[in-house]
Design an enzyme around this catalytic site. Sequence first.
Site, short mmCIF file in Angstrom:
data_model
loop_
_atom_site.label_atom_id
_atom_site.label_comp_id
_atom_site.label_asym_id
_atom_site.label_seq_id
_atom_site.Cartn_x
_atom_site.Cartn_y
_atom_site.Cartn_z
N GLN A 144 0.83 -1.20 0.00
CA GLN A 144 0.00 0.00 0.00
C GLN A 144 0.87 1.25 0.00
O GLN A 144 1.72 1.42 0.88
CB GLN A 144 -0.92 0.01 1.23
CG GLN A 144 -1.86 1.21 1.25
CD GLN A 144 -2.83 1.20 2.43
OE1 GLN A 144 -2.74 0.34 3.32
NE2 GLN A 144 -3.74 2.14 2.44
N HIS B 37 -8.52 1.98 -0.31
CA HIS B 37 -9.03 1.93 -1.69
C HIS B 37 -9.06 0.50 -2.20
O HIS B 37 -8.24 -0.33 -1.84
CB HIS B 37 -8.18 2.80 -2.63
CG HIS B 37 -6.71 2.53 -2.56
ND1 HIS B 37 -5.90 3.02 -1.56
CD2 HIS B 37 -5.89 1.81 -3.38
CE1 HIS B 37 -4.67 2.62 -1.75
NE2 HIS B 37 -4.62 1.88 -2.84
P1 AMP Z 1 -1.62 1.26 -3.50
O1 AMP Z 1 -0.22 0.87 -3.87
O2 AMP Z 1 -2.54 0.11 -3.27
O3 AMP Z 1 -1.62 2.26 -2.38
O4 AMP Z 1 -2.21 1.97 -4.79
C1 AMP Z 1 -2.13 3.34 -5.03
C2 AMP Z 1 -2.53 3.55 -6.46
O5 AMP Z 1 -2.83 4.93 -6.63
C3 AMP Z 1 -1.45 3.20 -7.48
O6 AMP Z 1 -1.96 2.20 -8.37
C4 AMP Z 1 -1.18 4.52 -8.18
O7 AMP Z 1 -0.92 4.36 -9.56
C5 AMP Z 1 -2.47 5.29 -7.93
N1 AMP Z 1 -2.36 6.74 -7.95
C6 AMP Z 1 -1.45 7.52 -7.32
N2 AMP Z 1 -1.69 8.81 -7.55
C7 AMP Z 1 -2.80 8.88 -8.34
C8 AMP Z 1 -3.55 9.93 -8.93
N3 AMP Z 1 -3.22 11.22 -8.75
N4 AMP Z 1 -4.61 9.62 -9.69
C9 AMP Z 1 -4.97 8.32 -9.89
N5 AMP Z 1 -4.29 7.28 -9.36
C10 AMP Z 1 -3.22 7.55 -8.60
#
Ligand code: AMP
Length: 112
Positions: free
Chosen positions: A92, A98
């Site tokens: 994460q 999410h």
């Molecule tokens: P996690 O590693 O489960 O915390 O996933 C976070 C996700 O957020 C990753 O897949 C990123 O690519 C995505 N992410 C980060 N910043 C943004 C943003 N500004 N808009 C859309 N997705 C994002």
Amino acid sequence: MTIFKKIINKEIPAQIIYEDDLCLCFNDIKPQAPVHLLLIPKKEIPTLDDLSEEDSKLMGHLVYRASVIAKEQGISDVGYRLVVNVKEYGGQEVHHLHFHILGGRNFSWPPG
Ligand code: AMP
């Protein structure tokens, strides 16, 4: 404030797929599959570990909504993956709870 809270507040842009009073769904900025959406509660909950019992209804709403969105996106017939990464070992990066909704390709198991 996390980047997702800024998206909720419309302080930074996102490609929003669905929104209601409780949740927001938008395209992941770095997609790992042909369909890669993030579904988040508007309530600020850092990780799955931070849920309290009063969040049960909210989480039910999110899981149901994920299934509806998957159908609307056309990924549900062949199947898709719903993922929650939890804290460091779970991978994460953003500490606002999410769901990843991933579809449009075949996913291996076990995950890396
Ligand atoms: P996690 O590693 O489960 O915390 O996933 C976070 C996700 O957020 C990753 O897949 C990123 O690519 C995505 N992410 C980060 N910043 C943004 C943003 N500004 N808009 C859309 N997705 C994002």
